[in-house]
Design a protein around this motif. Sequence first.
Motif, PDB file in Angstrom:
ATOM      1  N   ALA A   1       4.222  -8.686  12.149  1.00  0.00           N
ATOM      2  CA  ALA A   1       3.906  -9.769  11.149  1.00  0.00           C
ATOM      3  C   ALA A   1       2.625 -10.351  11.185  1.00  0.00           C
ATOM      4  CB  ALA A   1       4.851 -10.988  11.259  1.00  0.00           C
ATOM      5  N   ALA A   2       2.038 -10.492  12.501  1.00  0.00           N
ATOM      6  CA  ALA A   2       0.777 -10.930  12.867  1.00  0.00           C
ATOM      7  C   ALA A   2      -0.278  -9.783  12.330  1.00  0.00           C
ATOM      8  CB  ALA A   2       0.366 -11.353  14.089  1.00  0.00           C
ATOM      9  N   GLU A   3       0.120  -8.682  12.718  1.00  0.00           N
ATOM     10  CA  GLU A   3      -1.010  -7.540  12.340  1.00  0.00           C
ATOM     11  C   GLU A   3      -1.128  -7.268  10.733  1.00  0.00           C
ATOM     12  OE1 GLU A   3       0.123  -4.138  14.615  1.00  0.00           O
ATOM     13  OE2 GLU A   3      -0.370  -5.049  16.645  1.00  0.00           O
ATOM     14  N   LEU A   4       0.184  -7.581  10.252  1.00  0.00           N
ATOM     15  CA  LEU A   4       0.194  -7.149   8.673  1.00  0.00           C
ATOM     16  C   LEU A   4      -0.233  -8.327   7.879  1.00  0.00           C
ATOM     17  CD1 LEU A   4       1.499  -5.797   6.313  1.00  0.00           C
ATOM     18  CD2 LEU A   4       3.414  -6.960   6.401  1.00  0.00           C
TER      19      LEU A   4
ATOM     20  N   GLY B   1       3.258  -6.652   0.393  1.00  0.00           N
ATOM     21  CA  GLY B   1       3.129  -6.918   1.925  1.00  0.00           C
ATOM     22  C   GLY B   1       3.546  -8.441   2.219  1.00  0.00           C
ATOM     23  N   ASN B   2       3.544  -9.228   1.393  1.00  0.00           N
ATOM     24  CA  ASN B   2       3.936 -10.897   1.613  1.00  0.00           C
ATOM     25  C   ASN B   2       5.553 -10.526   1.767  1.00  0.00           C
ATOM     26  OD1 ASN B   2       1.491 -11.938   1.745  1.00  0.00           O
ATOM     27  ND2 ASN B   2       1.469 -12.451  -0.335  1.00  0.00           N
ATOM     28  N   LEU B   3       6.332  -9.819   0.974  1.00  0.00           N
ATOM     29  CA  LEU B   3       7.600  -9.629   0.888  1.00  0.00           C
ATOM     30  C   LEU B   3       7.911  -9.125   2.451  1.00  0.00           C
ATOM     31  CD1 LEU B   3       8.527  -8.578  -2.394  1.00  0.00           C
ATOM     32  CD2 LEU B   3       9.230 -10.625  -1.409  1.00  0.00           C
ATOM     33  N   LEU B   4       7.085  -7.906   2.709  1.00  0.00           N
ATOM     34  CA  LEU B   4       7.414  -7.445   4.255  1.00  0.00           C
ATOM     35  C   LEU B   4       7.017  -8.281   5.198  1.00  0.00           C
ATOM     36  CD1 LEU B   4       8.154  -4.880   5.696  1.00  0.00           C
ATOM     37  CD2 LEU B   4       5.863  -4.165   5.451  1.00  0.00           C
ATOM     38  N   LEU B   5       6.106  -9.232   5.051  1.00  0.00           N
ATOM     39  CA  LEU B   5       5.654 -10.214   6.024  1.00  0.00           C
ATOM     40  C   LEU B   5       6.994 -11.342   6.231  1.00  0.00           C
ATOM     41  CD1 LEU B   5       3.583 -11.335   7.935  1.00  0.00           C
ATOM     42  CD2 LEU B   5       2.604 -12.653   5.803  1.00  0.00           C
ATOM     43  N   GLU B   6       7.454 -11.717   5.062  1.00  0.00           N
ATOM     44  CA  GLU B   6       8.718 -12.567   5.329  1.00  0.00           C
ATOM     45  C   GLU B   6       9.777 -11.905   5.963  1.00  0.00           C
ATOM     46  OE1 GLU B   6       9.411 -13.930   1.258  1.00  0.00           O
ATOM     47  OE2 GLU B   6       7.359 -14.825   0.922  1.00  0.00           O
ATOM     48  N   ASP B   7      10.154 -10.803   5.723  1.00  0.00           N
ATOM     49  CA  ASP B   7      11.121  -9.893   6.222  1.00  0.00           C
ATOM     50  C   ASP B   7      11.058  -9.873   7.805  1.00  0.00           C
ATOM     51  OD1 ASP B   7      12.723  -9.825   3.778  1.00  0.00           O
ATOM     52  OD2 ASP B   7      12.027  -7.814   3.441  1.00  0.00           O
TER      53      ASP B   7
ATOM     54  N   TRP C   1      -3.936  -4.242  -6.369  1.00  0.00           N
ATOM     55  CA  TRP C   1      -4.055  -4.963  -5.094  1.00  0.00           C
ATOM     56  C   TRP C   1      -2.934  -6.316  -5.099  1.00  0.00           C
ATOM     57  CZ3 TRP C   1      -4.569  -6.698  -0.315  1.00  0.00           C
ATOM     58  CH2 TRP C   1      -4.482  -8.044  -0.088  1.00  0.00           C
ATOM     59  N   ASN C   2      -2.907  -6.640  -6.425  1.00  0.00           N
ATOM     60  CA  ASN C   2      -1.751  -7.741  -6.743  1.00  0.00           C
ATOM     61  C   ASN C   2      -0.330  -7.235  -6.311  1.00  0.00           C
ATOM     62  OD1 ASN C   2      -3.587  -9.891  -7.634  1.00  0.00           O
ATOM     63  ND2 ASN C   2      -3.441  -9.147  -9.486  1.00  0.00           N
ATOM     64  N   ARG C   3      -0.217  -5.958  -6.694  1.00  0.00           N
ATOM     65  CA  ARG C   3       1.278  -5.365  -6.198  1.00  0.00           C
ATOM     66  C   ARG C   3       1.377  -5.047  -4.717  1.00  0.00           C
ATOM     67  NH1 ARG C   3       0.836  -2.032 -10.175  1.00  0.00           N
ATOM     68  NH2 ARG C   3       0.125  -0.382  -9.090  1.00  0.00           N
ATOM     69  N   ALA C   4       0.292  -4.670  -4.069  1.00  0.00           N
ATOM     70  CA  ALA C   4       0.161  -4.377  -2.603  1.00  0.00           C
ATOM     71  C   ALA C   4       0.262  -5.842  -1.762  1.00  0.00           C
ATOM     72  CB  ALA C   4      -0.886  -3.568  -2.290  1.00  0.00           C
ATOM     73  N   ARG C   5      -0.381  -6.747  -2.366  1.00  0.00           N
ATOM     74  CA  ARG C   5      -0.195  -7.885  -1.612  1.00  0.00           C
ATOM     75  C   ARG C   5       1.039  -8.689  -1.739  1.00  0.00           C
ATOM     76  NH1 ARG C   5      -4.124 -11.975  -4.216  1.00  0.00           N
ATOM     77  NH2 ARG C   5      -2.529 -11.843  -5.813  1.00  0.00           N
ATOM     78  N   ARG C   6       1.901  -8.466  -3.112  1.00  0.00           N
ATOM     79  CA  ARG C   6       3.054  -9.058  -3.127  1.00  0.00           C
ATOM     80  C   ARG C   6       4.042  -8.261  -2.453  1.00  0.00           C
ATOM     81  NH1 ARG C   6       6.953  -7.127  -6.147  1.00  0.00           N
ATOM     82  NH2 ARG C   6       5.894  -5.694  -7.388  1.00  0.00           N
TER      83      ARG C   6
ATOM     84  N   ARG D   1      -7.705  -8.952   5.630  1.00  0.00           N
ATOM     85  CA  ARG D   1      -8.974  -7.987   5.601  1.00  0.00           C
ATOM     86  C   ARG D   1      -9.019  -7.433   4.284  1.00  0.00           C
ATOM     87  NH1 ARG D   1      -8.311  -5.351  11.087  1.00  0.00           N
ATOM     88  NH2 ARG D   1      -6.794  -4.300   9.714  1.00  0.00           N
ATOM     89  N   ALA D   2      -7.872  -6.858   3.677  1.00  0.00           N
ATOM     90  CA  ALA D   2      -7.887  -6.125   2.304  1.00  0.00           C
ATOM     91  C   ALA D   2      -8.152  -7.470   1.298  1.00  0.00           C
ATOM     92  CB  ALA D   2      -6.664  -5.479   2.120  1.00  0.00           C
ATOM     93  N   GLY D   3      -7.963  -8.461   1.192  1.00  0.00           N
ATOM     94  CA  GLY D   3      -8.110  -9.454   0.110  1.00  0.00           C
ATOM     95  C   GLY D   3      -9.511  -9.643   0.380  1.00  0.00           C
ATOM     96  N   GLY D   4     -10.208  -9.857   1.648  1.00  0.00           N
ATOM     97  CA  GLY D   4     -11.691 -10.162   1.739  1.00  0.00           C
ATOM     98  C   GLY D   4     -12.403  -8.943   1.059  1.00  0.00           C
ATOM     99  N   ALA D   5     -11.995  -7.675   1.594  1.00  0.00           N
ATOM    100  CA  ALA D   5     -12.766  -6.366   0.864  1.00  0.00           C
ATOM    101  C   ALA D   5     -12.576  -6.692  -0.572  1.00  0.00           C
ATOM    102  CB  ALA D   5     -11.981  -5.174   1.508  1.00  0.00           C
TER     103      ALA D   5
END
Length: 158
Positions: A21-24, A59-65, A52-57, A30-34
């Motif tokens: 989760a921390a690495e994700l 990624g955040n779901l995966l992070l929560e899981d 990016w919006n789709r990947a971020r959404r 980093r991707a948001g910064g880029a």
Amino acid sequence: MIILLDPNALRELARQWRLFAAELREVLARAGGALSALDWDTRVQTGVEDDWNRARRLGNLLLEDAEATARFLERKAQEFEETDAYCAAALLRGIQSFARAHGGWESIFPPRRPSFPTRRVVYYEQLAVIATGASLPPAIEMVILQSNFEAQAISDSD
């Protein structure tokens, strides 16, 4: 059914999920910064903003899981330890009550009496007499002292 589980193994797995989760979280940052480094026209022309919006959404779901899985594993490790301790205590109480109902441990598992191979000693004595021609002193009779200090002689059976 017996379930063998090491709660520390669950905790280690939870730790690995937290690391993931921390690495994700770091990759998403980093991707948001880029993406922020790109100018608006480039983002619109390449269509990267929607991706990016789709990947971020996702990624955040995966992070929560991942974080939920780590919490779940920690909770299950704790529950397993508590259940194991409760069952071990209940089993011990049951065994102790069974022993009391049957007159204590000594009546269930009588103490073993050491046996001494008396016949074998007699044969060795006879062999020594035959081999040397000398007579040996008589063998000492073995006695067992029980916990109540009653002495009992051992029989000659092997």
